[in-house]
Design an enzyme around this catalytic site. Structure first.
Site, mmCIF file in Angstrom:
data_model
loop_
_atom_site.group_PDB
_atom_site.id
_atom_site.type_symbol
_atom_site.label_atom_id
_atom_site.label_comp_id
_atom_site.label_asym_id
_atom_site.label_seq_id
_atom_site.Cartn_x
_atom_site.Cartn_y
_atom_site.Cartn_z
ATOM 1 N N ARG A 18 -53.586 29.601 66.808
ATOM 2 C CA ARG A 18 -54.410 28.820 67.741
ATOM 3 C C ARG A 18 -53.779 28.896 69.133
ATOM 4 N NH1 ARG A 18 -56.201 22.863 65.867
ATOM 5 N NH2 ARG A 18 -54.069 22.334 66.440
ATOM 6 N N TYR A 36 -90.306 11.555 57.944
ATOM 7 C CA TYR A 36 -90.715 12.872 58.444
ATOM 8 C C TYR A 36 -90.717 13.923 57.342
ATOM 9 C CZ TYR A 36 -89.785 11.258 63.253
ATOM 10 O OH TYR A 36 -89.787 10.597 64.442
ATOM 11 N N LYS A 43 -56.315 11.664 69.493
ATOM 12 C CA LYS A 43 -57.337 12.530 70.092
ATOM 13 C C LYS A 43 -58.712 12.176 69.523
ATOM 14 C CE LYS A 43 -56.254 15.992 66.585
ATOM 15 N NZ LYS A 43 -55.279 17.026 66.227
ATOM 16 N N MET A 97 -83.527 9.907 63.738
ATOM 17 C CA MET A 97 -82.498 9.794 64.776
ATOM 18 C C MET A 97 -81.843 8.415 64.780
ATOM 19 S SD MET A 97 -82.840 10.411 68.879
ATOM 20 C CE MET A 97 -83.255 12.137 68.774
HETATM 21 C C1 LIG Z 1 -54.701 16.981 65.105
HETATM 22 C C2 LIG Z 1 -53.322 17.485 65.010
HETATM 23 C C3 LIG Z 1 -52.393 16.885 64.149
HETATM 24 C C4 LIG Z 1 -52.791 15.834 63.138
HETATM 25 O O1 LIG Z 1 -53.384 16.442 62.005
HETATM 26 P P1 LIG Z 1 -53.767 15.596 60.706
HETATM 27 O O2 LIG Z 1 -54.249 16.591 59.752
HETATM 28 O O3 LIG Z 1 -54.837 14.629 61.129
HETATM 29 O O4 LIG Z 1 -52.544 14.886 60.265
HETATM 30 C C5 LIG Z 1 -51.085 17.302 64.218
HETATM 31 N N1 LIG Z 1 -50.706 18.284 65.063
HETATM 32 C C6 LIG Z 1 -51.575 18.917 65.884
HETATM 33 C C7 LIG Z 1 -51.103 19.995 66.783
HETATM 34 C C8 LIG Z 1 -52.914 18.548 65.871
HETATM 35 O O5 LIG Z 1 -53.788 19.176 66.668
#
Ligand SMILES: *Cc1c(COP(=O)(O)O)cnc(C)c1O
Length: 381
Positions: free
Chosen positions: A133, A265, A35, A323
């Site tokens: 969550r 700046y 991701k 920037m």
């Molecule tokens: C991002 C995520 C992981 C990975 O977490 P890490 O701390 O990077 O190992 C595992 N499970 C879920 C549901 C996640 O959202």
């Protein structure tokens, strides 16, 4: 090619995968979260490489990310970790993306999309055991499992949960994680007792891989470890990993400045004596946090000032990070020259990793790596 580059050390990726494999054993499946463009490392390249190294599944946060993998020819299982919008569900179904099931309303939408497309959908029941969550209440897991079992084209592929404090060695946090796991096991048992096979069980993120053997189950989902950061600083050697990303640039300009002259700046940095100031062609738009600026003003704290590495020399940032450009103090005597390569983080010097930078800022290495902007080319070496 732009001088500012994120170097991705692919050989370290192979070593990190091996370290994870050694920890979890040869029979467990490894699902690698790619991701957020593989935490900033480039989703497609990382996905291809981890699949070559024995990962059996990829995890993403959006349907768009999943489609990017499919469009590059990746056919491996892809698990969507977030809830897609109703419009995205048909795209997920069309692209054979496994989804999490956390409530009945969503399952009804997925079932309709599956029927409309005439395609099967694999689902993992996500049980909220204390992360707060997404997920169903543990006592409802069996209802979802039952619905999936009874609905044509829906397939129960697994059951999952996510751990809130798996990376903490604090005894209360360790107990919380064990409690989360117990709740998960009870919910899975209720599914089994209803005569339904719960499928692949998975709960472990990186912290849990390092700290909680009992969480490893059928499949693990370590992201941070793969990208090379120890989730538990105190246990750095238990799964030895090295950072994949190094942010490099080149000195684009050098000048001499004299005592009393200010830099950048806001004029928060003033030379105390004659020195040389080098300009780097990167700034906060590239993902170098502006909070790392250096000041000489007593009224401002420079406790978050970062230093970059030019060869073996650490050069502190001078003045506000802009920037697109940043100035560093290279001193009057060093042999640092224009066009020399500078390592902003992740080079070979001590205390120069993205994790060190994150610690200075009171954040986590994930945020540093994800923050490296798209305009910084990723170079795989
Ligand atoms: C991002 C995520 C992981 C990975 O977490 P890490 O701390 O990077 O190992 C595992 N499970 C879920 C549901 C996640 O959202």
């Amino acid at each position: 090619m732009r001088a500012t580059q994120a170097i991705i050390h692919v050989s370290r990726l192979r070593e990190n995968m091996q370290a994870i494999r050694n920890k979890v054993g040869k029979n467990r499946a490894i699902c690698i979260p790619v991701k957020a463009d593989a935490y900033g490392h480039g989703a497609v390249q990382i996905a291809l490489e981890v699949l070559r190294c024995g990962a059996s599944c990829l995890a993403v946060a959006s349907v768009r990310e999943a489609i990017e993998l499919r469009e590059s020819g990746i056919e491996a299982p892809v698990l969507l970790l977030s809830v897609p919008s109703p419009e995205e569900i048909p795209e997920a179904v069309a692209n054979k993306i496994s989804m999490l099931a956390a409530d009945m309303d969503f399952l009804v939408l997925v079932a309709a999309a599956a029927q409309k497309a005439g395609k099967p959908v694999s689902l993992h029941i996500k049980i909220d055991t204390g992360m707060g969550r997404i997920g169903c209440r543990p006592e409802n897991a069996v209802l979802l499992a039952d619905f999936i079992e009874k609905t044509a084209l829906l397939k129960l592929e697994g059951c999952a949960s996510h751990l809130a404090v798996a990376d903490s060695t604090d005894p209360a946090d360790m107990a919380y994680t064990r409690k989360q796991l117990d709740i998960f096991f009870d919910a899975v048992d209720s599914i089994r007792k209803a005569g339904i096979n719960p499928g692949i069980l998975h709960t472990a993120n990186s912290g849990a891989v390092v700290l909680h053997e009992e969480s490893l189950l059928d499949m693990v989902r370590p992201g941070l470890l793969l990208y090379g950061y120890p989730p538990v600083a105190a246990l750095e050697t238990s799964v030895p990993v090295k950072p994949l990303m190094e942010l490099r640039t080149e000195i684009s300009f050098i000048k001499e400045v004299y005592a009393g002259e200010s830099i950048s700046y806001g004029r928060i940095w003033t030379a105390g004596k004659t020195t040389r100031i080098a300009t780097l062609p990167l700034g906060y738009a590239d993902g170098l946090p502006r909070a790392l600026s250096g000041t000489t003003l007593p009224s401002l704290s420079d406790s978050k000032r970062w230093s970059v590495s030019a060869g073996s020399i650490r050069c502190p940032i001078a003045g506000r990070i802009c920037m697109d450009q940043t100035m560093i103090d290279i001193g009057i005597d060093s042999d640092i020259k224009r066009w020399d390569t500078v390592s902003v983080f992740g080079g070979n010097t001590e205390k120069s990793s993205a994790a060190d930078m994150a610690a200075l800022l009171g954040t986590i290495p994930y945020e540093i790596c994800c923050g490296i902007n798209k305009r910084v080319p990723r170079i795989y070496v």
